[in-house]
Design an enzyme around this catalytic site. Structure first.
Site, PDB file in Angstrom:
ATOM      1  N   HIS A   1       0.836  -1.202   0.000  1.00  0.00           N
ATOM      2  CA  HIS A   1       0.000   0.000   0.000  1.00  0.00           C
ATOM      3  C   HIS A   1       0.876   1.260   0.000  1.00  0.00           C
ATOM      4  O   HIS A   1       0.663   2.179  -0.807  1.00  0.00           O
ATOM      5  CB  HIS A   1      -0.891  -0.017   1.243  1.00  0.00           C
ATOM      6  N   GLU A   2       1.857   1.293   0.896  1.00  0.00           N
ATOM      7  CA  GLU A   2       2.722   2.468   0.992  1.00  0.00           C
ATOM      8  C   GLU A   2       3.620   2.603  -0.234  1.00  0.00           C
ATOM      9  O   GLU A   2       3.947   3.713  -0.653  1.00  0.00           O
ATOM     10  CB  GLU A   2       3.567   2.404   2.271  1.00  0.00           C
TER      11      GLU A   2
ATOM     12  N   HIS B   1       1.873   4.666  -2.831  1.00  0.00           N
ATOM     13  CA  HIS B   1       2.069   6.107  -2.620  1.00  0.00           C
ATOM     14  C   HIS B   1       3.477   6.527  -3.076  1.00  0.00           C
ATOM     15  O   HIS B   1       3.642   7.557  -3.740  1.00  0.00           O
ATOM     16  CB  HIS B   1       1.913   6.457  -1.136  1.00  0.00           C
TER      17      HIS B   1
END
Length: 445
Positions: free
Chosen positions: A21-22, A25
């Protein structure tokens, strides 16, 4: 040892999902020209870190193992504000609103893409699972009232073919959440085809305390009771049961499947049952007197061989990718629908679960094998993506809401309003976490 196994399975399930998920980003921020100061796995105090790359990004592990974050160059915070004039163009705040939307949305999108990849890999690998043959159901169940019978196999639900039990469960869960009639296409035990419909009014919401399939009377066929082992000195061994025996019935009443034998034994502690048993070409009558267990139920001390009919569901690469995308999309919509029902009071708050429930399921699925565990990770990845899209300040969805308002109004949200919303978001998030942990504990105590 069991706790340690569950804890490790939990970290192996949730850790990579948070990192992925990170990374979503991180990758999009770099592509948009934003300088990344820190990539942290975990929250709170940094316990280990190293710097890499042209920008000397700090890659860190923090004390709290739940969550993670990516820290950008951001002029709103004195600690992360640009210190050099040449870095001002790489400030997150100075990017166009569309770039900021892309960077924030990249985290949940990464989770959805990972879920698609995992589902597709499982469909390509092939999954062995129970078929759709039904166990005989009680006469007071919606399934029986609709005309379904034990030994019949369901081939489609509302026009959607079902290849195995997981497909069937998925379709029935959809019908229960959407509150629509479930129309089954069925192949009878004698080979004929017929249709049966269970009305929406008979559907029960799925949740921690309710099973949509069980509420309808639908359960997987488990075959006739075949003796795998009769424990020495137990009631079964004293009666003369041997490995390979098939128990056909008791006291002149035939069994339709193994559960009938289990129920007959439990209902007769201390009372002799005359079992009809097939052994090779012979049919014997054996007297079984079940012992009484701690709950007052009958106990035969007999291990039955698994008799579930299994099928292998497998797809080619393109079909598997399409199925993976479709399963992810449907699961996302289903999750949003359930959240909507909870918010509007149509579903119980008990459906909100937290890390204890996830850890429990992680341990259970890990014991079932790698394929089952990866399927669980795919489901959690979808849930993580959906959760982060909720319009709660401090979550990705909250930031997307801010930027959407900026697109509509042409100006960013005032700092004072932003700060108040962030504090409210933190409070709401803590309340939801407390409720989730309370539900986890109350369902396990």
């Amino acid at each position: 040892m069991s706790f340690l196994y569950t804890a490790v399975a939990f970290l192996l399930a949730l850790g990579p999902l948070i990192i992925f998920h990170e990374l979503g980003h991180y990758w999009v921020a770099r592509a948009c020209g934003v300088k990344v100061l820190r990539f942290s796995v975990g929250m709170g105090k940094v316990v280990w870190s190293r710097r890499f790359g042209r920008d000397q990004t700090e890659w860190a592990i923090s004390a709290l193992p739940l969550g993670g974050y990516v820290q950008f160059l951001d002029s709103r915070d004195p600690e992360t504000a640009p210190k050099d004039e040449k870095d001002r163009g790489r400030d997150f705040v100075r990017q166009s609103v569309w770039k900021r939307i892309a960077i924030v949305a990249a985290g949940p999108i990464a989770n959805f893409l990972l879920a698609i990849a995992l589902f597709a890999a499982l469909f390509m690998h092939g999954l062995e699972e129970p078929g759709t043959k039904l166990r005989p159901m009680a006469s007071n169940t919606p399934a029986y009232a609709a005309g379904l019978r034990g030994g019949d196999s369901i081939v489609a639900v509302n026009g959607e073919p079902v290849a195995g039990w997981s497909d069937l469960r998925w379709q029935v869960t959809h019908m229960a959440v959407d509150k629509v009639d479930a129309r089954f296409e069925v192949r009878a035990a004698n080979g004929s085809q017929y249709a049966a419909t269970i009305p929406a009014s008979a559907m029960k919401e799925p949740g921690p305390e309710s099973d949509a399939m069980a509420a309808l009377g639908l359960d997987v066929w488990i075959g006739m009771p075949l003796v795998e082992n009769a424990v020495d000195g137990g009631a079964g061994a004293r009666a003369g049961l041997r490995k390979g025996d098939t128990v056909l019935g008791a006291d002149g009443k035939p069994f339709a499947h193994a559960a009938d034998f289990v129920q007959a034994v439990r209902a007769a502690p201390g009372r002799t049952l005359q079992l009809q048993v097939r052994r090779g070409e012979q049919t014997l009558t054996l007297p079984l007197t079940p012992a009484r267990d701690a709950k007052g139920q009958g106990l035969a001390s007999v291990q039955l061989a698994p008799a579930i009919e299994r099928v292998t569901v497998q797809s080619g690469p393109v079909d598997a990718l399409v199925k993976g995308a479709r399963r992810t999309w449907e699961m996302t919509l289903l999750t949003f629908k359930m959240i909507g029902k909870i918010v509007t009071g149509q579903a119980s708050l008990k459906n909100i679960t937290g890390p204890i429930a996830i850890a429990d399921y992680a341990g259970q699925t890990a014991r079932m094998g790698l394929a089952t565990f990866l399927g669980f990770i795919a489901v959690v990845s979808v849930s993580l993506g959906v959760m982060n899209l909720l319009p709660i300040p401090v979550l990705d969805g909250g930031h997307l809401l801010y930027y959407s308002l900026e697109v509509l109004t042409g100006r960013p949200l005032p700092e004072r309003v932003h700060a108040l919303a962030q504090r409210a978001g933190v409070a709401l998030l803590f309340m939801l976490m407390a409720l989730a942990i309370f539900n986890d504990l109350s369902q396990r105590l």
